[in-house]
Motif scaffolding. Structure first.
Motif, PDB file in Angstrom:
ATOM      1  N   ARG A   1      -4.410  -9.871   5.792  1.00  0.00           N
ATOM      2  CA  ARG A   1      -4.525 -11.263   6.244  1.00  0.00           C
ATOM      3  C   ARG A   1      -5.372 -12.110   5.303  1.00  0.00           C
ATOM      4  O   ARG A   1      -5.155 -13.308   5.176  1.00  0.00           O
ATOM      5  N   GLU A   2      -6.340 -11.504   4.636  1.00  0.00           N
ATOM      6  CA  GLU A   2      -7.187 -12.261   3.717  1.00  0.00           C
ATOM      7  C   GLU A   2      -6.482 -12.581   2.391  1.00  0.00           C
ATOM      8  O   GLU A   2      -6.756 -13.612   1.791  1.00  0.00           O
ATOM      9  N   ARG A   3      -5.619 -11.686   1.945  1.00  0.00           N
ATOM     10  CA  ARG A   3      -4.869 -11.894   0.690  1.00  0.00           C
ATOM     11  C   ARG A   3      -3.423 -11.439   0.889  1.00  0.00           C
ATOM     12  O   ARG A   3      -3.020 -10.384   0.399  1.00  0.00           O
ATOM     13  N   PRO A   4      -2.615 -12.245   1.568  1.00  0.00           N
ATOM     14  CA  PRO A   4      -1.272 -11.785   1.953  1.00  0.00           C
ATOM     15  C   PRO A   4      -0.253 -11.716   0.816  1.00  0.00           C
ATOM     16  O   PRO A   4       0.686 -10.940   0.896  1.00  0.00           O
ATOM     17  N   VAL A   5      -0.399 -12.481  -0.224  1.00  0.00           N
ATOM     18  CA  VAL A   5       0.643 -12.526  -1.254  1.00  0.00           C
ATOM     19  C   VAL A   5       0.498 -11.383  -2.255  1.00  0.00           C
ATOM     20  O   VAL A   5       1.424 -10.604  -2.465  1.00  0.00           O
ATOM     21  N   LEU A   6      -0.661 -11.244  -2.882  1.00  0.00           N
ATOM     22  CA  LEU A   6      -0.858 -10.235  -3.928  1.00  0.00           C
ATOM     23  C   LEU A   6      -1.787  -9.094  -3.534  1.00  0.00           C
ATOM     24  O   LEU A   6      -1.930  -8.125  -4.278  1.00  0.00           O
ATOM     25  N   GLY A   7      -2.456  -9.185  -2.407  1.00  0.00           N
ATOM     26  CA  GLY A   7      -3.343  -8.119  -1.965  1.00  0.00           C
ATOM     27  C   GLY A   7      -4.625  -8.042  -2.784  1.00  0.00           C
ATOM     28  O   GLY A   7      -4.948  -8.928  -3.568  1.00  0.00           O
ATOM     29  N   TRP A   8      -5.346  -6.953  -2.610  1.00  0.00           N
ATOM     30  CA  TRP A   8      -6.639  -6.754  -3.249  1.00  0.00           C
ATOM     31  C   TRP A   8      -6.554  -5.970  -4.543  1.00  0.00           C
ATOM     32  O   TRP A   8      -7.523  -5.858  -5.271  1.00  0.00           O
TER      33      TRP A   8
ATOM     34  N   SER B   1      -7.542  -0.362  -3.788  1.00  0.00           N
ATOM     35  CA  SER B   1      -8.679  -1.124  -3.270  1.00  0.00           C
ATOM     36  C   SER B   1      -9.003  -0.776  -1.830  1.00  0.00           C
ATOM     37  O   SER B   1     -10.151  -0.923  -1.402  1.00  0.00           O
TER      38      SER B   1
ATOM     39  N   SER C   1      -2.150  -3.994   2.025  1.00  0.00           N
ATOM     40  CA  SER C   1      -3.530  -4.342   1.707  1.00  0.00           C
ATOM     41  C   SER C   1      -3.789  -4.356   0.205  1.00  0.00           C
ATOM     42  O   SER C   1      -4.539  -5.185  -0.291  1.00  0.00           O
TER      43      SER C   1
ATOM     44  N   SER D   1      -1.267  -4.446  -2.415  1.00  0.00           N
ATOM     45  CA  SER D   1      -0.319  -5.209  -3.229  1.00  0.00           C
ATOM     46  C   SER D   1       0.234  -6.435  -2.541  1.00  0.00           C
ATOM     47  O   SER D   1       1.024  -7.163  -3.129  1.00  0.00           O
ATOM     48  N   GLY D   2      -0.117  -6.633  -1.302  1.00  0.00           N
ATOM     49  CA  GLY D   2       0.351  -7.801  -0.565  1.00  0.00           C
ATOM     50  C   GLY D   2       1.836  -7.725  -0.243  1.00  0.00           C
ATOM     51  O   GLY D   2       2.486  -6.684  -0.408  1.00  0.00           O
TER      52      GLY D   2
END
Length: 79
Positions: A24-31, A35, A64, A66-67
């Motif tokens: 939810r914090e980084r939905p497009v590309l992930g962490w 990570s 989480s 790679s989004g």
């Protein structure tokens, strides 16, 4: 004084919720790759878990790390 609860590994539903919160914090590309293993302690009430514990769900791990782009790419390759 440290207690045994500080070192317990979380159950699967708890790990899945952490993966969804990260997504939810980084939905497009992930962490980024791998990570989840490193960052999951920031989302848990007891951060002293083992760094070898993963989300136990391939799709949530991909979300989480790679989004949505990474998950869609993986599903396309599998198809």
């Amino acid at each position: 004084m440290e207690t045994a609860d500080q070192y317990r590994n979380p159950m699967r539903p708890e790990l899945w919720l952490v993966a969804l919160r990260m997504f939810r914090e980084r939905p497009v590309l992930g962490w980024g790759p791998d990570s989840y293993r490193i960052l999951k302690g920031n989302y848990l009430d007891h951060p002293k878990g083992s760094e070898t514990v993963l989300s136990n769900n391939l799709y949530l791990e991909l979300l989480s790390g790679s989004g949505m782009l990474g998950l869609v790419s993986f599903l396309w390759l599998v198809w």
